[in-house]
Design a protein around this motif. Sequence first.
Motif, PDB file in Angstrom:
ATOM      1  N   ALA A   2      47.128  44.716 -12.150  1.00  0.00           N
ATOM      2  CA  ALA A   2      48.010  44.358 -13.478  1.00  0.00           C
ATOM      3  C   ALA A   2      48.182  43.094 -13.882  1.00  0.00           C
ATOM      4  O   ALA A   2      48.308  42.865 -15.335  1.00  0.00           O
ATOM      5  N   HIS A   3      48.082  42.210 -13.015  1.00  0.00           N
ATOM      6  CA  HIS A   3      48.306  40.780 -13.506  1.00  0.00           C
ATOM      7  C   HIS A   3      47.023  39.932 -13.006  1.00  0.00           C
ATOM      8  O   HIS A   3      47.064  39.560 -11.659  1.00  0.00           O
ATOM      9  N   PRO A   4      45.796  40.019 -13.357  1.00  0.00           N
ATOM     10  CA  PRO A   4      44.575  39.352 -13.038  1.00  0.00           C
ATOM     11  C   PRO A   4      44.472  38.001 -12.915  1.00  0.00           C
ATOM     12  O   PRO A   4      45.041  37.326 -13.841  1.00  0.00           O
ATOM     13  N   ARG A   5      43.946  37.572 -11.667  1.00  0.00           N
ATOM     14  CA  ARG A   5      43.913  35.928 -11.779  1.00  0.00           C
ATOM     15  C   ARG A   5      42.553  35.743 -11.205  1.00  0.00           C
ATOM     16  O   ARG A   5      41.895  36.279 -10.128  1.00  0.00           O
ATOM     17  N   GLU A   6      41.895  34.445 -11.590  1.00  0.00           N
ATOM     18  CA  GLU A   6      40.550  34.136 -10.853  1.00  0.00           C
ATOM     19  C   GLU A   6      40.598  33.605  -9.592  1.00  0.00           C
ATOM     20  O   GLU A   6      41.236  32.772  -9.129  1.00  0.00           O
ATOM     21  N   MET A   7      39.699  33.924  -8.724  1.00  0.00           N
ATOM     22  CA  MET A   7      39.629  33.415  -7.480  1.00  0.00           C
ATOM     23  C   MET A   7      38.965  32.076  -7.426  1.00  0.00           C
ATOM     24  O   MET A   7      38.311  31.566  -8.153  1.00  0.00           O
ATOM     25  N   GLU A   8      39.378  31.359  -6.305  1.00  0.00           N
ATOM     26  CA  GLU A   8      38.825  29.986  -6.022  1.00  0.00           C
ATOM     27  C   GLU A   8      38.081  29.936  -4.605  1.00  0.00           C
ATOM     28  O   GLU A   8      38.218  30.865  -4.124  1.00  0.00           O
ATOM     29  N   PHE A   9      37.292  28.940  -4.533  1.00  0.00           N
ATOM     30  CA  PHE A   9      36.849  28.682  -3.146  1.00  0.00           C
ATOM     31  C   PHE A   9      35.915  29.921  -2.565  1.00  0.00           C
ATOM     32  O   PHE A   9      35.827  30.436  -1.632  1.00  0.00           O
ATOM     33  N   MET A  10      35.170  30.392  -3.538  1.00  0.00           N
ATOM     34  CA  MET A  10      34.377  31.351  -3.489  1.00  0.00           C
ATOM     35  C   MET A  10      33.564  31.505  -2.262  1.00  0.00           C
ATOM     36  O   MET A  10      33.244  32.086  -1.444  1.00  0.00           O
ATOM     37  N   GLN A  11      32.695  30.174  -2.137  1.00  0.00           N
ATOM     38  CA  GLN A  11      31.551  30.035  -1.312  1.00  0.00           C
ATOM     39  C   GLN A  11      32.074  30.035   0.268  1.00  0.00           C
ATOM     40  O   GLN A  11      31.910  30.606   1.213  1.00  0.00           O
ATOM     41  N   ILE A  17      48.817  46.397   1.396  1.00  0.00           N
ATOM     42  CA  ILE A  17      47.401  45.963   0.888  1.00  0.00           C
ATOM     43  C   ILE A  17      47.390  46.417  -0.544  1.00  0.00           C
ATOM     44  O   ILE A  17      46.941  45.812  -1.513  1.00  0.00           O
ATOM     45  N   LEU A  18      47.772  47.699  -0.413  1.00  0.00           N
ATOM     46  CA  LEU A  18      47.624  48.703  -1.875  1.00  0.00           C
ATOM     47  C   LEU A  18      48.525  48.164  -2.779  1.00  0.00           C
ATOM     48  O   LEU A  18      48.063  47.861  -3.784  1.00  0.00           O
ATOM     49  N   TYR A  19      49.769  47.833  -2.210  1.00  0.00           N
ATOM     50  CA  TYR A  19      50.594  46.926  -3.197  1.00  0.00           C
ATOM     51  C   TYR A  19      50.084  45.754  -3.912  1.00  0.00           C
ATOM     52  O   TYR A  19      50.232  45.683  -5.029  1.00  0.00           O
ATOM     53  N   GLU A  20      49.745  44.780  -2.949  1.00  0.00           N
ATOM     54  CA  GLU A  20      49.104  43.622  -3.651  1.00  0.00           C
ATOM     55  C   GLU A  20      47.870  43.622  -4.559  1.00  0.00           C
ATOM     56  O   GLU A  20      47.731  43.158  -5.376  1.00  0.00           O
ATOM     57  N   ALA A  21      47.124  44.841  -4.320  1.00  0.00           N
ATOM     58  CA  ALA A  21      46.076  45.068  -4.891  1.00  0.00           C
ATOM     59  C   ALA A  21      46.295  45.746  -6.339  1.00  0.00           C
ATOM     60  O   ALA A  21      45.709  45.148  -7.628  1.00  0.00           O
ATOM     61  N   SER A  75      42.185  35.509  -3.090  1.00  0.00           N
ATOM     62  CA  SER A  75      41.520  36.807  -3.026  1.00  0.00           C
ATOM     63  C   SER A  75      42.445  37.769  -2.207  1.00  0.00           C
ATOM     64  O   SER A  75      42.742  37.531  -1.224  1.00  0.00           O
ATOM     65  N   ILE A  76      42.698  38.801  -2.859  1.00  0.00           N
ATOM     66  CA  ILE A  76      43.555  40.031  -2.296  1.00  0.00           C
ATOM     67  C   ILE A  76      42.775  40.693  -0.996  1.00  0.00           C
ATOM     68  O   ILE A  76      43.078  40.888   0.008  1.00  0.00           O
ATOM     69  N   ALA A  77      41.397  40.580  -1.168  1.00  0.00           N
ATOM     70  CA  ALA A  77      40.652  41.273  -0.314  1.00  0.00           C
ATOM     71  C   ALA A  77      40.649  40.377   1.191  1.00  0.00           C
ATOM     72  O   ALA A  77      40.777  40.993   2.111  1.00  0.00           O
ATOM     73  N   VAL A  78      40.561  39.103   0.868  1.00  0.00           N
ATOM     74  CA  VAL A  78      40.443  38.048   1.963  1.00  0.00           C
ATOM     75  C   VAL A  78      41.832  38.150   2.800  1.00  0.00           C
ATOM     76  O   VAL A  78      41.882  38.270   3.846  1.00  0.00           O
ATOM     77  N   LEU A  79      42.683  38.038   1.877  1.00  0.00           N
ATOM     78  CA  LEU A  79      44.216  37.931   2.444  1.00  0.00           C
ATOM     79  C   LEU A  79      44.502  39.343   3.083  1.00  0.00           C
ATOM     80  O   LEU A  79      45.265  39.137   4.162  1.00  0.00           O
ATOM     81  N   ALA A  80      44.014  40.538   2.397  1.00  0.00           N
ATOM     82  CA  ALA A  80      44.329  41.615   3.047  1.00  0.00           C
ATOM     83  C   ALA A  80      43.773  41.937   4.727  1.00  0.00           C
ATOM     84  O   ALA A  80      44.287  42.027   5.450  1.00  0.00           O
ATOM     85  N   SER A  81      42.527  41.210   4.551  1.00  0.00           N
ATOM     86  CA  SER A  81      41.702  41.218   5.842  1.00  0.00           C
ATOM     87  C   SER A  81      42.359  40.262   6.959  1.00  0.00           C
ATOM     88  O   SER A  81      42.438  40.545   8.123  1.00  0.00           O
ATOM     89  N   ALA A  82      42.912  39.171   6.370  1.00  0.00           N
ATOM     90  CA  ALA A  82      43.745  38.188   7.177  1.00  0.00           C
ATOM     91  C   ALA A  82      45.150  38.793   7.559  1.00  0.00           C
ATOM     92  O   ALA A  82      45.357  38.655   8.999  1.00  0.00           O
ATOM     93  N   PRO A 122      40.628  43.494  -6.478  1.00  0.00           N
ATOM     94  CA  PRO A 122      41.629  44.520  -6.087  1.00  0.00           C
ATOM     95  C   PRO A 122      41.162  45.831  -5.692  1.00  0.00           C
ATOM     96  O   PRO A 122      41.824  46.626  -5.203  1.00  0.00           O
ATOM     97  N   ILE A 123      40.208  46.336  -6.631  1.00  0.00           N
ATOM     98  CA  ILE A 123      39.671  47.730  -6.580  1.00  0.00           C
ATOM     99  C   ILE A 123      39.424  47.939  -5.290  1.00  0.00           C
ATOM    100  O   ILE A 123      39.730  49.222  -4.396  1.00  0.00           O
ATOM    101  N   LEU A 124      38.531  46.816  -4.398  1.00  0.00           N
ATOM    102  CA  LEU A 124      38.020  47.240  -3.334  1.00  0.00           C
ATOM    103  C   LEU A 124      39.447  47.183  -2.128  1.00  0.00           C
ATOM    104  O   LEU A 124      39.382  47.739  -1.169  1.00  0.00           O
ATOM    105  N   GLY A 125      40.244  46.250  -2.611  1.00  0.00           N
ATOM    106  CA  GLY A 125      41.553  46.292  -1.691  1.00  0.00           C
ATOM    107  C   GLY A 125      42.249  47.694  -1.649  1.00  0.00           C
ATOM    108  O   GLY A 125      42.731  48.041  -0.451  1.00  0.00           O
TER     109      GLY A 125
END
Length: 297
Positions: free
Chosen positions: A101-110, A92-96, A31-38, A176-179
């Motif tokens: 541009a290259h979507p990928r599915e998130m894992e470990f959602m819960q 964070i903006l760059y990663e988002a 997750s870009i949003a979680v990684l950005a927060s990290a 990524p939009i949230l990012g």
Amino acid sequence: MRLEKKATVVSTSVAGILVLMKMTVGVLSGSIAVLASAIDSFLDLTVSLFNYFALNTAEKNPDNQFNYGRSKIEPMAAVVEGTVISLSAVFILYEALVKIAHPREMEFMQSSIWVMAASLIITLFLVMFLNYVAKKTNNMVIKADALHYKTDLFSNGAVLMALALISMTGEQLIDPILGVGIAIYMIYSALPIIKEGVLMLLDAALPEEDLKQIKTILEGEELITAFHYLQTRESGSHIFISVHAVFNVSISLYDAHLVADKVEAKIKALFENKSVHILVHMDPYDDSEINEIEDEY
């Protein structure tokens, strides 16, 4: 230990815990949003350590090398913190944008949801504590730190909401939009911190409201017939004020000094949480016009 330093110790410890939690889940989930927060929490950790160093250095007594102390390390720390926030926002903006541009599915959602929920609660208590310290001490570094973690509070809430929406809808672009939104908000929040720190480093005068109060005190003293060259500046937790006060030529130096002491006491009472340094130059006549002419030449 000063309350301000205790606050930096607490914020540093909390940031360290949040980095471990978020980085682990951010890398595993993608997750870009979680990684950005990290990443933001890691920068929080770095900045909080720097703030502790800044406060520890700023409180050292004046010496032969630093006759006025080291209080300017505080606005310098605020500028560094604001710059770090801005640079992290750009990353964070760059990663988002890359993920858009290259979507990928998130894992470990819960797991991501639980970690961000815990981060939100922990950050909320930290912001409440830092706001209390900032209000009590009026310290610029703590105010910047409180604002920094307040942006984390909003971003953590936004990330948690986004994760919930992705879990319900399956729409990966929400992340990524949230990012992008978080990055823009971080830059917007950092600019006032940088501006305030730079103005203090450049010895900007006190706000107009404070100047009016100082002038009112000077005008309220009957034995002061006029005043000029009122100069003010703020340096971290210290305020420096100088003014030329005009007295009747017949007044004794002793009486003029008593009036100056009274003025100093009243002005210091305006800034209870600051160390105020006042220099009152006692003039037997108004020499402002003469000095202005000399300055022209």
